[in-house]
Design a protein around this motif. Sequence first.
Motif, short mmCIF file in Angstrom:
data_model
loop_
_atom_site.label_atom_id
_atom_site.label_comp_id
_atom_site.label_asym_id
_atom_site.label_seq_id
_atom_site.Cartn_x
_atom_site.Cartn_y
_atom_site.Cartn_z
N ARG A 38 9.72 5.25 -0.56
CA ARG A 38 8.69 4.41 -1.18
C ARG A 38 9.11 2.94 -1.17
O ARG A 38 8.35 2.06 -0.76
N GLU A 42 7.42 -0.10 1.11
CA GLU A 42 6.88 -1.26 0.39
C GLU A 42 7.56 -2.54 0.87
O GLU A 42 6.90 -3.53 1.20
N GLN A 86 2.55 6.04 -0.93
CA GLN A 86 2.67 5.26 -2.16
C GLN A 86 3.33 3.91 -1.90
O GLN A 86 2.89 2.89 -2.43
N GLY A 87 4.35 3.89 -1.04
CA GLY A 87 4.99 2.62 -0.69
C GLY A 87 4.06 1.69 0.05
O GLY A 87 4.06 0.47 -0.17
N GLU A 90 1.63 0.21 -2.52
CA GLU A 90 2.29 -0.79 -3.36
C GLU A 90 2.61 -2.05 -2.56
O GLU A 90 2.45 -3.17 -3.06
N GLY A 91 3.04 -1.89 -1.30
CA GLY A 91 3.32 -3.04 -0.46
C GLY A 91 2.07 -3.86 -0.17
O GLY A 91 2.08 -5.09 -0.24
N GLU A 93 -0.61 -3.99 -1.95
CA GLU A 93 -1.01 -4.64 -3.20
C GLU A 93 -0.16 -5.89 -3.45
O GLU A 93 -0.67 -6.93 -3.85
N GLN A 94 1.13 -5.80 -3.19
CA GLN A 94 2.05 -6.93 -3.41
C GLN A 94 1.69 -8.14 -2.55
O GLN A 94 1.89 -9.27 -2.98
#
Length: 167
Positions: A38, A42, A86-87, A90-91, A93-94
């Motif tokens: 993950r 990300e 999931q990673g 999240e990546g 989104e970042q």
Amino acid sequence: IKGAGEIGTVSAGVLSDVIRAAIKGTREVGADTNAAVRGAVEGGIMTSASIGIKLEESAFSLARGAIRGGFETGTDLATVTRATMQGAIEGAEQIAGNVTGAIHNTARGLIRETSNVGGDLAVVARNTVEGAIEGAKSVGLSAKDAATAAANGVIEGASEVGGTAVK
């Protein structure tokens, strides 16, 4: 990745190799593969974006590398699939990227490489969608949008490999 990209040599192969190495190293020391995958995905997406690699390209390449690394180390591909998705979420989104686009291309990469290594496509497809739904919760994306993007990516990846994958 960042140093290599700054001199113009980052490719899909480098991204794939980075995640494969992370999985292998994690397995060798007995660490938490889920968290390592993950985090590596990300971080790979965030670093790739900072050096101008498109989100869709990095998500696809990292997903392929994750499946390859999981297969080579005997790591459960369901776990690798969920952590990769999931990673990627999240990546994306970042970096304020297109999260559903990242989900779609991650799913495509997961399915394509699963087919290449002879893995269980049904297991990876199911965990791709479930991982997208779980990841969506952490970034405030609707489960429906995440599941749709993942399912469409699975279908596209399966159609690209052809044969029995589409059945």
